[in-house]
Each structure stands twice: as C-alpha cells, then as structure tokens.
Design a protein around this motif. Structure first.
Motif, short mmCIF file in Angstrom:
data_model
loop_
_atom_site.label_atom_id
_atom_site.label_comp_id
_atom_site.label_asym_id
_atom_site.label_seq_id
_atom_site.Cartn_x
_atom_site.Cartn_y
_atom_site.Cartn_z
N ALA A 50 56.20 57.30 41.03
CA ALA A 50 55.33 56.87 42.13
C ALA A 50 54.94 58.05 43.00
O ALA A 50 55.67 59.04 43.09
CB ALA A 50 56.04 55.81 42.99
N GLU A 51 53.77 57.92 43.62
CA GLU A 51 53.36 58.83 44.69
C GLU A 51 52.84 57.98 45.83
O GLU A 51 52.01 57.10 45.63
CB GLU A 51 52.28 59.81 44.25
N ARG A 60 56.77 61.84 46.57
CA ARG A 60 56.74 61.61 45.13
C ARG A 60 58.15 61.26 44.67
O ARG A 60 59.11 61.95 45.03
CB ARG A 60 56.23 62.84 44.37
N THR A 266 50.18 59.76 38.84
CA THR A 266 50.18 59.11 40.16
C THR A 266 49.35 59.92 41.15
O THR A 266 48.61 59.36 41.96
CB THR A 266 51.61 58.95 40.68
N ASN A 270 45.80 58.50 43.03
CA ASN A 270 45.69 58.46 44.48
C ASN A 270 44.50 59.30 44.96
O ASN A 270 43.75 58.91 45.86
CB ASN A 270 46.97 58.98 45.13
N THR A 336 50.71 49.82 35.55
CA THR A 336 50.32 50.73 36.62
C THR A 336 49.70 49.94 37.76
O THR A 336 48.96 48.99 37.55
CB THR A 336 49.32 51.78 36.10
N SER A 338 47.72 50.85 41.52
CA SER A 338 47.20 51.88 42.42
C SER A 338 46.42 51.20 43.54
O SER A 338 45.35 50.63 43.30
CB SER A 338 46.29 52.86 41.65
N THR A 349 50.47 54.89 44.13
CA THR A 349 50.31 54.65 42.70
C THR A 349 51.71 54.59 42.11
O THR A 349 52.52 55.49 42.33
CB THR A 349 49.49 55.75 42.02
N LEU A 350 51.96 53.51 41.41
CA LEU A 350 53.25 53.25 40.77
C LEU A 350 53.00 52.98 39.30
O LEU A 350 52.13 52.19 38.95
CB LEU A 350 53.92 52.03 41.42
N SER A 351 53.76 53.66 38.42
CA SER A 351 53.62 53.38 37.00
C SER A 351 54.99 53.22 36.37
O SER A 351 55.94 53.94 36.69
CB SER A 351 52.84 54.49 36.29
#
Length: 377
Positions: A50-51, A60, A266, A270, A336, A338, A349-351
């Motif tokens: 994630a960021e 991050r 990520t 963003n 994902t 975002s 943003t999470l993946s």
C-alpha cells in the motif's frame, strides 16, 4: 541546506520554541495502517502492499509474501496486475480524444466502428464509458461461467474482436441507456475505438498520453504474459484453502485487454489519480463529466459509476464524509483498490496478491485498511 542538530532541537523544545506538532498522532496513524495491513495477511492473503498520501506526507507499507516459492517478502514498490483500474486509463484517453474533437461523447459507436456490435447505431461512446450500453459482459456472463474457467483462461488466446463477438452472440442485457450493468465488453470496444481513432495500438496510446508524461515508471500495458521487474505473484486456491495455491501470475492478457491488462505500482496509481483529480489530464468540463456519478444496481450498495470512475460511501460510512472516488480491480490472483477523498487530500492504493472478491472476511479486512487511510479521525 541548513540542518538543526538534535541537541539544538532538544534545547528549543525545552524553551518552548519548537512545538512537537502532531508527531504522536501521525505515528499512531501509521501504526494503525501497518496493523490493518498485517490483519489482511492474517486472513490468509499471501501479501499486501500500500501507499497512502495525506496531510502528513507519504506512507508506504507492505506485509506478507510476494512469492510463496522463494519466500520473498512483499515490498511496497512491487508491481502487480491492476485489473479494472485499467478502465480509468482507457476512459481518460477517450475523453482526451473528445477534448481534441476527434470523438463525441454522444457519437454512436456504429459511426466509428461499423458492424462491430449489434444495434451499434443506438449505443453511444458515453454509454460505453458509463456501463449503460446494455452489452453483455463477455467475461463474467459467458467465459467465467464455463467449467474450470480461471484455469482455462490462463492459457487462452483471444483478439479484442473475439471478445466482442462472444458478447454479441450472447445478446444484449437491456436496451441502450435504459439501465446499468458493469460490462468488460464496453472497455474492449473503447480500446478498439481508441485504436481506430488514433491509428496506434492501445498500449502505445496509453503510454504516450499518460504513462510517459506522468513518469509512471512502474506502469505498463504489457504485450506478454510475463510480469516485468520485481512483482507480486498472484495466487488462487482452486481446490479450497487446505490445498496448495495455484500461481496465476502469468495470465493470458488477451482475456482482459482494454478492460484490465494494466500492470502498475501503488506509487504510480496514486500519482495517476492525483494528476487526474488536479486537472492535469483533462479539461474541467470533461473531468466533471467523468466524475458525474450514476447509481449502480442493487448488487453494489453505496457505490456509483461515472465515466471510467467509481465512487463509494462504504469506506467512510457514518463519518459524514463525501464519497471517495477511484476504481477497484480484480483479476485472477490480484485485487487492487485505488481511491482519493473528494477534496483530494487523502489517497490510498492497496494491492493484494489474491482475488478476495468472494471472501467476506478478507474483504472486510481490506475495507479496514482503506477506511484507516481515507477517513477523517
């Protein structure tokens, strides 16, 4: 650049000259983010990255494993398959072509791609972007209903026109403009429209108009099944959790194409959504069109869709915050998310390297990460 020594800082603090500001609060938020990321992995997801960007700067984080074979730990900069986040990139290119007067939102698709879809004279570019065209989804309504679908699709090869033909053969879901239904077919058609209008391959046009100008060095529209660079491996448990997972990383890209082929990071996603929201990619009138949301069906409570963008009230439910906007993406082995707050001040943003769309426990854990990042405390 002047630097203040730690001794001087301590002296200034003692004298009341330098205030510690919100450092403890900031540290607490970052700890909560990492804990929520770890909680996703605790549900059985192999890895998560994630960021977060907010008023305190950029955070991050990562948790779990990128590659179960080697045991490599997930890293925040790892690449992943972004799935349907691709749709916002495709929509942005289409709207840029509208801004250049090469297309019209209310043009019939038959005008540009004659004979491609049945009833094309009554299906507009706007309806394709907004999922109100009525075109059947070749993927979820047809291909994914076949036995062993995900396993078979890993090696299948289709052209974009093959995918549209599959949807056409199934027939429409409703008359154009009369309802709403998410359909990957819409964005395959839009990809073909971009190629017809520009004379360039879809991936090349996305690169020329978005990836290179924004310096998205981890983003690509790959032409092979192999993932480039350091990346999350994708996993699916086809035979249930006790069995060994299947590595779905090297997936046939032809199954998704304009609907979900993008590989990214990520940081890049963003950066893309921030530039989009700040008006760096589209003129104001077309950005407003993109962000004008229409209610989705009853199967998607709290969510609405614009032109290649979705919003949601679910992530900050009960806080009084306006909906967040962005896109989700799910393909075999990856999920994902975002999203950006309406005021643009918070992003995440999470993946994950597992598709969790059918696992409520994992979905709730991911929701906790998103709400921790996006919602005012």
């Amino acid at each position: 650049m002047l630097r203040t020594s730690s001794a001087l800082v301590a002296a200034l603090l003692a004298a009341g000259v330098v205030a510690p500001a919100a450092a403890p609060h900031r540290a607490g938020e970052r700890t909560a983010l990492q804990q929520s990321l770890d909680a996703v992995v605790a549900t059985g997801v192999p890895g998560a990255v994630a960021e977060v960007r907010d008023e305190h700067g950029t955070w991050r984080g990562s948790s779990g494993t990128a590659d179960l074979g080697s045991g490599r730990h997930a890293q925040a900069g790892d690449k992943f398959r972004a799935g349907s986040v691709t749709k916002t990139f495709v929509s942005t290119v289409v709207l840029q072509l509208v801004a250049e007067h090469k297309l019209g939102l209310d043009d019939a698709i038959e005008q540009h791609l004659p004979g491609l879809v049945p009833n094309g004279e009554h299906i507009t570019v706007r309806q394709l972007l907004a999922h109100t065209s009525g075109l059947t989804d070749y993927l979820t309504d047809v291909l994914m209903k076949r036995p062993n679908a995900v396993q078979d699709l890993q090696k299948a090869t289709y052209t974009p026109r093959d995918l549209v033909a599959i949807a056409a053969e199934a027939g429409p879901k409703f008359a154009p403009g009369s309802s709403w239904s998410y359909s990957n077919t819409n964005y395959v058609v839009l990809g073909l429209l971009i190629e017809k209008t520009t004379g360039h391959p879809l991936g090349q046009e996305i690169g020329r108009r978005i990836v290179r100008p924004l310096h998205l060095t981890g983003t690509s529209f790959p032409a092979t099944t192999k993932m480039p660079g350091a990346h999350l491996h994708g996993y699916e448990w086809f035979n249930g959790a006790p069995a060994a997972p299947s590595d779905t990383t090297d997936f046939s890209l032809s199954v998704y194409w304009g609907a979900g082929t993008l590989v990214s990071t990520t940081h890049d996603l963003n950066s893309f959504y921030r530039a989009l929201g700040k008006g760096e990619l589209l003129p104001p009138a077309l950005l407003r069109e993109m962000r004008t949301m229409r209610s989705d069906g009853p199967d998607r409570p709290g969510r609405s869709y614009g032109l290649g963008l979705e919003d949601s009230t679910n992530y900050c439910a009960g806080t009084g915050q306006r909906p967040v906007w962005g896109h989700t993406g799910s393909v075999a082995g990856y999920n994902t998310f975002s999203f950006t707050t309406a005021d643009g001040k918070r992003q995440i943003t999470l993946s994950l390297n597992q598709n969790i769309t059918k696992n409520e426990k994992q979905d709730q854990a991911a929701l906790k990460v998103l709400s921790t990042a996006l919602c005012r405390k």
